[in-house]
Design a protein around this motif. Structure first.
Motif, PDB file in Angstrom:
ATOM      1  N   ARG A  12       0.833  -1.202   0.000  1.00 31.44           N
ATOM      2  CA  ARG A  12       0.000   0.000   0.000  1.00 31.44           C
ATOM      3  C   ARG A  12       0.866   1.249   0.000  1.00 31.44           C
ATOM      4  O   ARG A  12       1.971   1.234   0.518  1.00 31.44           O
ATOM      5  CB  ARG A  12      -0.902   0.016   1.223  1.00 31.44           C
ATOM      6  CG  ARG A  12      -1.881  -1.133   1.240  1.00 31.44           C
ATOM      7  CD  ARG A  12      -3.022  -0.876   2.219  1.00 31.44           C
ATOM      8  NE  ARG A  12      -4.087  -1.826   2.006  1.00 31.44           N
ATOM      9  CZ  ARG A  12      -5.098  -1.654   1.167  1.00 31.44           C
ATOM     10  NH1 ARG A  12      -5.169  -0.556   0.460  1.00 31.44           N
ATOM     11  NH2 ARG A  12      -6.026  -2.576   1.010  1.00 31.44           N
ATOM     12  N   SER A  14       0.406   5.714   0.576  1.00 33.79           N
ATOM     13  CA  SER A  14      -0.516   6.708   1.104  1.00 33.79           C
ATOM     14  C   SER A  14       0.084   8.102   0.988  1.00 33.79           C
ATOM     15  O   SER A  14       1.201   8.339   1.454  1.00 33.79           O
ATOM     16  CB  SER A  14      -0.829   6.401   2.573  1.00 33.79           C
ATOM     17  OG  SER A  14      -1.752   7.336   3.085  1.00 33.79           O
ATOM     18  N   GLY A 108     -14.331  10.350 -11.328  1.00 32.11           N
ATOM     19  CA  GLY A 108     -14.251   9.103 -10.586  1.00 32.11           C
ATOM     20  C   GLY A 108     -14.373   7.857 -11.442  1.00 32.11           C
ATOM     21  O   GLY A 108     -14.075   6.757 -10.996  1.00 32.11           O
ATOM     22  N   ARG A 123      -4.320   4.089  -7.726  1.00 31.95           N
ATOM     23  CA  ARG A 123      -4.872   4.892  -6.633  1.00 31.95           C
ATOM     24  C   ARG A 123      -6.328   4.498  -6.451  1.00 31.95           C
ATOM     25  O   ARG A 123      -7.138   4.681  -7.345  1.00 31.95           O
ATOM     26  CB  ARG A 123      -4.772   6.386  -6.936  1.00 31.95           C
ATOM     27  CG  ARG A 123      -3.378   6.918  -6.794  1.00 31.95           C
ATOM     28  CD  ARG A 123      -3.347   8.412  -6.664  1.00 31.95           C
ATOM     29  NE  ARG A 123      -3.693   9.077  -7.923  1.00 31.95           N
ATOM     30  CZ  ARG A 123      -3.633  10.386  -8.113  1.00 31.95           C
ATOM     31  NH1 ARG A 123      -3.269  11.188  -7.126  1.00 31.95           N
ATOM     32  NH2 ARG A 123      -3.953  10.909  -9.273  1.00 31.95           N
ATOM     33  N   LEU A 124      -6.637   3.979  -5.278  1.00 31.16           N
ATOM     34  CA  LEU A 124      -8.007   3.613  -4.956  1.00 31.16           C
ATOM     35  C   LEU A 124      -8.793   4.833  -4.495  1.00 31.16           C
ATOM     36  O   LEU A 124     -10.008   4.884  -4.637  1.00 31.16           O
ATOM     37  CB  LEU A 124      -8.013   2.519  -3.888  1.00 31.16           C
ATOM     38  CG  LEU A 124      -7.227   1.256  -4.282  1.00 31.16           C
ATOM     39  CD1 LEU A 124      -7.126   0.302  -3.103  1.00 31.16           C
ATOM     40  CD2 LEU A 124      -7.839   0.586  -5.492  1.00 31.16           C
ATOM     41  N   ASP A 125      -8.088   5.805  -3.932  1.00 30.44           N
ATOM     42  CA  ASP A 125      -8.679   7.075  -3.497  1.00 30.44           C
ATOM     43  C   ASP A 125      -7.794   8.197  -4.043  1.00 30.44           C
ATOM     44  O   ASP A 125      -6.837   8.627  -3.388  1.00 30.44           O
ATOM     45  CB  ASP A 125      -8.751   7.125  -1.974  1.00 30.44           C
ATOM     46  CG  ASP A 125      -9.353   8.418  -1.444  1.00 30.44           C
ATOM     47  OD1 ASP A 125      -9.587   9.360  -2.234  1.00 30.44           O
ATOM     48  OD2 ASP A 125      -9.576   8.498  -0.225  1.00 30.44           O
ATOM     49  N   GLN A 127      -8.258  11.356  -4.357  1.00 33.85           N
ATOM     50  CA  GLN A 127      -8.273  12.597  -3.567  1.00 33.85           C
ATOM     51  C   GLN A 127      -7.196  12.588  -2.484  1.00 33.85           C
ATOM     52  O   GLN A 127      -6.582  13.607  -2.200  1.00 33.85           O
ATOM     53  CB  GLN A 127      -9.641  12.811  -2.920  1.00 33.85           C
ATOM     54  CG  GLN A 127     -10.773  12.969  -3.908  1.00 33.85           C
ATOM     55  CD  GLN A 127     -10.687  14.278  -4.647  1.00 33.85           C
ATOM     56  OE1 GLN A 127      -9.744  14.527  -5.393  1.00 33.85           O
ATOM     57  NE2 GLN A 127     -11.675  15.119  -4.457  1.00 33.85           N
ATOM     58  N   ARG A 128      -6.988  11.449  -1.867  1.00 36.06           N
ATOM     59  CA  ARG A 128      -5.997  11.326  -0.781  1.00 36.06           C
ATOM     60  C   ARG A 128      -4.722  10.617  -1.243  1.00 36.06           C
ATOM     61  O   ARG A 128      -3.825  10.391  -0.448  1.00 36.06           O
ATOM     62  CB  ARG A 128      -6.612  10.571   0.388  1.00 36.06           C
ATOM     63  CG  ARG A 128      -7.728  11.331   1.065  1.00 36.06           C
ATOM     64  CD  ARG A 128      -8.379  10.501   2.173  1.00 36.06           C
ATOM     65  NE  ARG A 128      -9.511  11.179   2.742  1.00 36.06           N
ATOM     66  CZ  ARG A 128     -10.741  11.197   2.215  1.00 36.06           C
ATOM     67  NH1 ARG A 128     -10.987  10.564   1.094  1.00 36.06           N
ATOM     68  NH2 ARG A 128     -11.725  11.845   2.805  1.00 36.06           N
ATOM     69  N   SER A 129      -4.674  10.245  -2.523  1.00 38.34           N
ATOM     70  CA  SER A 129      -3.534   9.502  -3.088  1.00 38.34           C
ATOM     71  C   SER A 129      -3.222   8.251  -2.273  1.00 38.34           C
ATOM     72  O   SER A 129      -2.092   8.004  -1.873  1.00 38.34           O
ATOM     73  CB  SER A 129      -2.303  10.406  -3.217  1.00 38.34           C
ATOM     74  OG  SER A 129      -2.480  11.318  -4.270  1.00 38.34           O
ATOM     75  N   VAL A 130      -4.236   7.456  -2.051  1.00 35.22           N
ATOM     76  CA  VAL A 130      -4.098   6.194  -1.330  1.00 35.22           C
ATOM     77  C   VAL A 130      -4.339   5.064  -2.320  1.00 35.22           C
ATOM     78  O   VAL A 130      -5.285   5.125  -3.119  1.00 35.22           O
ATOM     79  CB  VAL A 130      -5.118   6.108  -0.171  1.00 35.22           C
ATOM     80  CG1 VAL A 130      -5.099   4.733   0.475  1.00 35.22           C
ATOM     81  CG2 VAL A 130      -4.843   7.193   0.860  1.00 35.22           C
ATOM     82  N   GLY A 131      -3.476   4.063  -2.290  1.00 37.15           N
ATOM     83  CA  GLY A 131      -3.662   2.970  -3.231  1.00 37.15           C
ATOM     84  C   GLY A 131      -2.733   1.807  -2.991  1.00 37.15           C
ATOM     85  O   GLY A 131      -2.152   1.659  -1.913  1.00 37.15           O
TER      86      GLY A 131
END
Length: 165
Positions: A12, A14, A108, A123-125, A127-131
């Motif tokens: 992961r 983040s 999206g 990137r799963l999100d 907006q927050r660059s989480v993936g």
């Protein structure tokens, strides 16, 4: 003493710093290892480090006959405004690059990802660059299937040159 290049990460990530470094590292690795095909996908690419000299140098080193890149976005206006080095590189190497526009323009609905046979980042999100990123074959296949579906349902866009009268 020689140093071995860093292996690309798995697991992961983040935050925007991790994400941007992942893009840099992936494109440097693509150049170094000669990845034959790349897919870069994002709604606008506005927060990708494509404007950086080192990234364009990696892309330049990657650019060789037989290589293919597909770009997928909902729109390319942010690329043109914010990524001038990348736009100039794209003009030179347009014959290697297919640019597509997602039919559904909702941000999206366009995955934010890099895919190659060797490694992927998604990137799963956004907006927050989480993936996630890595070499996991099952996740890589699922991402490729998603990207293929979006590419099939897209139209050509972002021409390398604009012809005028």
């Amino acid at each position: 003493m020689t140093t071995e290049p860093q292996a690309l990460p798995s697991g992961r990530f983040s935050g925007p710093t991790d994400f941007a470094q992942g893009v840099r590292d992936a494109l440097a690795c693509a150049a170094r290892e000669g990845w034959p095909a790349l897919i870069l996908s994002d709604a606008t690419f506005e927060d990708w480090p494509l404007r950086e000299r080192a990234v364009v140098e990696s892309l330049q080193a990657w650019s060789k006959a037989g290589r293919r890149m597909t770009l997928l976005a909902t729109r390319y206006d942010e690329v043109v405004r914010q990524q001038p080095r990348f736009v100039a590189w794209r003009q030179t190497w347009g014959h290697l690059i297919e640019c597509r526009v997602c039919r559904d323009r909702a941000p999206g609905d366009c995955p934010s990802a890099i895919w190659s046979r060797s490694w992927f980042m998604q990137r799963l999100d956004p907006q927050r660059s989480v993936g996630i990123w890595g070499h996991n074959p099952e996740r890589s296949v699922l991402l490729r299937q998603l990207l293929d579906e979006k590419i099939r349902d897209s139209t050509p866009g972002f021409p390398a040159t604009t012809l005028g009268l």
